[in-house]
Motif scaffolding. Structure first.
Motif, PDB file in Angstrom:
ATOM      1  N   PHE A 203       0.821  -1.208   0.000  1.00  0.00           N
ATOM      2  CA  PHE A 203       0.000   0.000   0.000  1.00  0.00           C
ATOM      3  C   PHE A 203       0.863   1.270   0.000  1.00  0.00           C
ATOM      4  O   PHE A 203       0.505   2.278   0.571  1.00  0.00           O
ATOM      5  N   GLN A 204       2.016   1.207  -0.681  1.00  0.00           N
ATOM      6  CA  GLN A 204       2.881   2.370  -0.777  1.00  0.00           C
ATOM      7  C   GLN A 204       2.200   3.477  -1.600  1.00  0.00           C
ATOM      8  O   GLN A 204       1.295   3.212  -2.385  1.00  0.00           O
ATOM      9  N   GLU A 205       2.696   4.701  -1.456  1.00  0.00           N
ATOM     10  CA  GLU A 205       2.031   5.860  -2.052  1.00  0.00           C
ATOM     11  C   GLU A 205       1.853   5.745  -3.557  1.00  0.00           C
ATOM     12  O   GLU A 205       0.816   6.130  -4.098  1.00  0.00           O
ATOM     13  N   HIS A 206       2.853   5.211  -4.258  1.00  0.00           N
ATOM     14  CA  HIS A 206       2.751   5.144  -5.721  1.00  0.00           C
ATOM     15  C   HIS A 206       1.737   4.113  -6.195  1.00  0.00           C
ATOM     16  O   HIS A 206       1.430   4.041  -7.381  1.00  0.00           O
ATOM     17  N   ARG A 207       1.172   3.332  -5.253  1.00  0.00           N
ATOM     18  CA  ARG A 207       0.115   2.376  -5.588  1.00  0.00           C
ATOM     19  C   ARG A 207      -1.278   2.867  -5.175  1.00  0.00           C
ATOM     20  O   ARG A 207      -2.279   2.336  -5.663  1.00  0.00           O
ATOM     21  N   VAL A 208      -1.340   3.839  -4.275  1.00  0.00           N
ATOM     22  CA  VAL A 208      -2.644   4.233  -3.710  1.00  0.00           C
ATOM     23  C   VAL A 208      -2.976   5.708  -3.929  1.00  0.00           C
ATOM     24  O   VAL A 208      -4.038   6.174  -3.506  1.00  0.00           O
ATOM     25  N   LYS A 209      -2.105   6.438  -4.599  1.00  0.00           N
ATOM     26  CA  LYS A 209      -2.320   7.862  -4.831  1.00  0.00           C
ATOM     27  C   LYS A 209      -2.025   8.186  -6.287  1.00  0.00           C
ATOM     28  O   LYS A 209      -1.091   7.632  -6.874  1.00  0.00           O
ATOM     29  N   LEU A 210      -2.798   9.102  -6.876  1.00  0.00           N
ATOM     30  CA  LEU A 210      -2.600   9.478  -8.271  1.00  0.00           C
ATOM     31  C   LEU A 210      -2.373  10.979  -8.394  1.00  0.00           C
ATOM     32  O   LEU A 210      -2.832  11.766  -7.563  1.00  0.00           O
ATOM     33  N   ASN A 211      -1.672  11.363  -9.455  1.00  0.00           N
ATOM     34  CA  ASN A 211      -1.324  12.759  -9.683  1.00  0.00           C
ATOM     35  C   ASN A 211      -2.191  13.377 -10.774  1.00  0.00           C
ATOM     36  O   ASN A 211      -3.044  12.725 -11.370  1.00  0.00           O
ATOM     37  N   ARG A 212      -1.937  14.641 -11.052  1.00  0.00           N
ATOM     38  CA  ARG A 212      -2.822  15.399 -11.940  1.00  0.00           C
ATOM     39  C   ARG A 212      -2.716  15.004 -13.409  1.00  0.00           C
ATOM     40  O   ARG A 212      -3.521  15.486 -14.213  1.00  0.00           O
ATOM     41  N   ASN A 213      -1.754  14.146 -13.771  1.00  0.00           N
ATOM     42  CA  ASN A 213      -1.718  13.672 -15.170  1.00  0.00           C
ATOM     43  C   ASN A 213      -2.874  12.722 -15.466  1.00  0.00           C
ATOM     44  O   ASN A 213      -3.194  12.475 -16.630  1.00  0.00           O
ATOM     45  N   VAL A 214      -3.515  12.176 -14.416  1.00  0.00           N
ATOM     46  CA  VAL A 214      -4.690  11.324 -14.609  1.00  0.00           C
ATOM     47  C   VAL A 214      -5.911  12.226 -14.743  1.00  0.00           C
ATOM     48  O   VAL A 214      -6.313  12.912 -13.800  1.00  0.00           O
ATOM     49  N   LYS A 215      -6.502  12.228 -15.913  1.00  0.00           N
ATOM     50  CA  LYS A 215      -7.624  13.120 -16.203  1.00  0.00           C
ATOM     51  C   LYS A 215      -8.965  12.511 -15.793  1.00  0.00           C
ATOM     52  O   LYS A 215      -9.883  13.228 -15.410  1.00  0.00           O
ATOM     53  N   GLU A 216      -9.082  11.184 -15.899  1.00  0.00           N
ATOM     54  CA  GLU A 216     -10.327  10.519 -15.497  1.00  0.00           C
ATOM     55  C   GLU A 216     -10.008   9.150 -14.925  1.00  0.00           C
ATOM     56  O   GLU A 216      -9.165   8.424 -15.459  1.00  0.00           O
ATOM     57  N   TYR A 217     -10.669   8.834 -13.832  1.00  0.00           N
ATOM     58  CA  TYR A 217     -10.499   7.534 -13.178  1.00  0.00           C
ATOM     59  C   TYR A 217     -11.862   6.906 -12.984  1.00  0.00           C
ATOM     60  O   TYR A 217     -12.770   7.507 -12.400  1.00  0.00           O
ATOM     61  N   VAL A 218     -12.017   5.686 -13.495  1.00  0.00           N
ATOM     62  CA  VAL A 218     -13.250   4.920 -13.318  1.00  0.00           C
ATOM     63  C   VAL A 218     -12.888   3.604 -12.645  1.00  0.00           C
ATOM     64  O   VAL A 218     -12.022   2.869 -13.141  1.00  0.00           O
ATOM     65  N   GLY A 219     -13.534   3.300 -11.527  1.00  0.00           N
ATOM     66  CA  GLY A 219     -13.262   2.053 -10.826  1.00  0.00           C
ATOM     67  C   GLY A 219     -14.546   1.311 -10.484  1.00  0.00           C
ATOM     68  O   GLY A 219     -15.530   1.923 -10.044  1.00  0.00           O
ATOM     69  N   PHE A 220     -14.548   0.006 -10.721  1.00  0.00           N
ATOM     70  CA  PHE A 220     -15.656  -0.861 -10.304  1.00  0.00           C
ATOM     71  C   PHE A 220     -15.124  -1.823  -9.244  1.00  0.00           C
ATOM     72  O   PHE A 220     -14.055  -2.433  -9.432  1.00  0.00           O
ATOM     73  N   TYR A 221     -15.882  -1.976  -8.146  1.00  0.00           N
ATOM     74  CA  TYR A 221     -15.397  -2.700  -6.976  1.00  0.00           C
ATOM     75  C   TYR A 221     -16.367  -3.804  -6.563  1.00  0.00           C
ATOM     76  O   TYR A 221     -17.586  -3.614  -6.576  1.00  0.00           O
ATOM     77  N   ALA A 222     -15.803  -4.953  -6.194  1.00  0.00           N
ATOM     78  CA  ALA A 222     -16.590  -6.140  -5.856  1.00  0.00           C
ATOM     79  C   ALA A 222     -17.094  -6.042  -4.419  1.00  0.00           C
ATOM     80  O   ALA A 222     -16.322  -6.145  -3.464  1.00  0.00           O
ATOM     81  N   ARG A 223     -18.388  -5.880  -4.280  1.00  0.00           N
ATOM     82  CA  ARG A 223     -19.007  -5.668  -2.976  1.00  0.00           C
ATOM     83  C   ARG A 223     -18.905  -6.881  -2.060  1.00  0.00           C
ATOM     84  O   ARG A 223     -18.809  -6.748  -0.832  1.00  0.00           O
ATOM     85  N   ASP A 224     -18.921  -8.100  -2.623  1.00  0.00           N
ATOM     86  CA  ASP A 224     -19.047  -9.308  -1.803  1.00  0.00           C
ATOM     87  C   ASP A 224     -17.750 -10.074  -1.631  1.00  0.00           C
ATOM     88  O   ASP A 224     -17.770 -11.220  -1.159  1.00  0.00           O
ATOM     89  N   GLU A 225     -16.625  -9.478  -1.974  1.00  0.00           N
ATOM     90  CA  GLU A 225     -15.334 -10.128  -1.739  1.00  0.00           C
ATOM     91  C   GLU A 225     -14.964 -10.018  -0.265  1.00  0.00           C
ATOM     92  O   GLU A 225     -15.085  -8.947   0.332  1.00  0.00           O
ATOM     93  N   ARG A 226     -14.515 -11.135   0.323  1.00  0.00           N
ATOM     94  CA  ARG A 226     -14.121 -11.126   1.728  1.00  0.00           C
ATOM     95  C   ARG A 226     -12.807 -11.872   1.970  1.00  0.00           C
ATOM     96  O   ARG A 226     -12.437 -12.093   3.132  1.00  0.00           O
ATOM     97  N   SER A 227     -12.094 -12.253   0.942  1.00  0.00           N
ATOM     98  CA  SER A 227     -10.855 -13.011   1.128  1.00  0.00           C
ATOM     99  C   SER A 227      -9.833 -12.208   1.932  1.00  0.00           C
ATOM    100  O   SER A 227      -9.649 -11.010   1.704  1.00  0.00           O
ATOM    101  N   LYS A 228      -9.176 -12.871   2.849  1.00  0.00           N
ATOM    102  CA  LYS A 228      -8.107 -12.233   3.626  1.00  0.00           C
ATOM    103  C   LYS A 228      -6.994 -11.794   2.684  1.00  0.00           C
ATOM    104  O   LYS A 228      -6.552 -12.551   1.833  1.00  0.00           O
ATOM    105  N   GLY A 229      -6.563 -10.538   2.824  1.00  0.00           N
ATOM    106  CA  GLY A 229      -5.498 -10.026   1.960  1.00  0.00           C
ATOM    107  C   GLY A 229      -5.979  -9.449   0.650  1.00  0.00           C
ATOM    108  O   GLY A 229      -5.170  -9.080  -0.200  1.00  0.00           O
ATOM    109  N   PHE A 230      -7.315  -9.344   0.471  1.00  0.00           N
ATOM    110  CA  PHE A 230      -7.869  -8.837  -0.786  1.00  0.00           C
ATOM    111  C   PHE A 230      -8.529  -7.467  -0.611  1.00  0.00           C
ATOM    112  O   PHE A 230      -9.482  -7.141  -1.303  1.00  0.00           O
ATOM    113  N   SER A 231      -7.997  -6.662   0.274  1.00  0.00           N
ATOM    114  CA  SER A 231      -8.520  -5.309   0.417  1.00  0.00           C
ATOM    115  C   SER A 231      -8.210  -4.525  -0.858  1.00  0.00           C
ATOM    116  O   SER A 231      -7.075  -4.499  -1.329  1.00  0.00           O
ATOM    117  N   CYS A 232      -9.223  -3.893  -1.440  1.00  0.00           N
ATOM    118  CA  CYS A 232      -9.040  -3.148  -2.685  1.00  0.00           C
ATOM    119  C   CYS A 232      -8.698  -1.687  -2.387  1.00  0.00           C
ATOM    120  O   CYS A 232      -8.902  -1.202  -1.278  1.00  0.00           O
TER     121      CYS A 232
END
Length: 375
Positions: A203-232
């Motif tokens: 979960f280092q910064e370059h994996r969890v934070k984005l800079n202004r060169n990203v103009k649009e971000y679209v993310g779809f996330y799995a509501r029912d995932e519960r596996s240990k170690g699978f935090s999105c």
């Protein structure tokens, strides 16, 4: 001008998963890449995920190795994957496979190509075989494709990124690598991430934070995932970045076309989340300038039919929460725990004015109009 689209496969997934048995209509990221109508390397590439046995090693623009189980468990190899993508963007490799492999040597010999016979080196106890040198490397051929078919210069004018799982996190990593590269920092980036999961300790910064060169971000996330170690990860985006996040019933793999009842394997049972995600990634990519063939083109009535089916199957999705890819499930207190930037929060807490719609991951399945923001 050239729009370059980069498809990052998830952990253990490859460009060949278009026909994988676990996906009734092909794994989404590899299938999208296969339906790009442009020139590979010049206009698009697909990058295999960590833990895939390094099937692309001979083609990468950077030297890599087979990390084996550490690739699956810890993502080893994805830093090299990102650097490969940077080199592709620049159209210049930093490494080439100069020696022929045994398979290549055998294929050329069988075709009657005049090449030197294999040479044995060393004594019988530690004997190695030299299959000869390549006259032209894969990397040199791909560099030439880039130079020939990219319009108005080698550096693309826009980069679109698509990724699932650690491939989604790889999108974050590449966008940040571009931002920190003087030659690439000016290029606008669009990202479509599908349940981006970095794995424990990533979960280092370059994996969890984005800079202004990203103009649009679209993310779809799995509501029912519960596996240990699978935090999105829902990344922290810059001011001015159009940011859209949506919840979807199902598990981590459900969103990319695994339609089984447990999200692992089995017959087609719960296909609707994968269809909706496919439709919207196709919609966004085409809006961003990526040419695709054989798109779904769902209308509002189609989407409502799918959401109605998901609501009818609510009990089946709820059962998925007892399943785990890692044997253990999270102590979820009724909701999936996610990482908002580097902070752990409840799934439905990801909402607010920075998102469109503002309801974020609390958006109801009944709110078909929420998707208007990404048309």
């Amino acid at each position: 001008m050239t729009t370059l689209t980069i498809f990052f496969c998830g952990t253990g997934s490859t460009k060949f998963d278009t026909t994988h048995a676990n996906y009734w209509d092909g794994e989404l990221v590899s299938s999208l890449a296969a339906r790009h109508t442009g020139r590979e390397f010049a206009e698009w590439i697909v990058v295999d995920g960590p833990g895939t046995g390094n099937l692309q090693a001979d083609e990468l623009f950077v030297q890599n190795k087979d990390y084996g189980l550490s690739g699956t468990l810890f993502g080893k190899g994805w830093e090299e994957n990102v650097q490969h993508a940077v080199n592709i963007i620049k159209g210049k490799c930093t490494w080439q496979r100069l020696r022929l492999t045994e398979a290549e040597y055998t294929r050329l010999k069988a075709a009657g190509i005049p090449i030197e016979d294999v040479k044995a080196e060393g004594s019988w106890f530690w004997r190695k075989y030299n299959y000869g040198e390549r006259s032209i490397t894969q990397q040199a051929l791909q560099e030439q494709i880039i130079k020939t078919f990219r319009k108005d210069g080698v550096i693309p004018t826009q980069v679109n990124l698509v990724g699932w799982s650690r491939g989604g996190i790889s999108c974050h990593m590449l966008a940040n690598a571009m931002y920190n590269d003087a030659q690439l920092a000016h290029i606008p980036v669009n990202i479509f991430a599908i349940d981006p999961v970095p794995g424990i300790g990533n979960f280092q910064e370059h994996r969890v934070k984005l800079n202004r060169n990203v103009k649009e971000y679209v993310g779809f996330y799995a509501r029912d995932e519960r596996s240990k170690g699978f935090s999105c990860v829902i990344p922290q985006t810059a001011v001015g970045t159009r940011t859209h996040v949506f919840p979807m019933p199902g598990r981590h793999a459900t969103l990319v076309g695994n339609a089984s009842a447990d999200g692992v394997s089995g017959p087609k049972a719960l296909a609707e989340p994968g269809r909706i995600v496919r439709h919207f990634v196709e919609t966004c990519l085409q809006r961003w300038g990526t040419p695709l063939a054989k798109t779904l083109k769902l209308n509002d009535a189609d989407i409502k039919t799918h959401t109605d089916a998901m609501l009818r199957d609510a009990a089946k999705y709820k059962l998925m929460e007892k399943c785990s890819y890692t044997w253990f499930t999270e102590l979820d207190e009724g909701e999936r725990q996610v990482s908002l930037g580097s902070n752990g929060v409840r799934f439905s807490a990801v909402k607010g004015g920075i998102y469109a719609p503002q309801s974020g991951l609390a958006t109801s399945l009944l709110d078909v109009g929420a998707y208007r923001h990404i048309y």
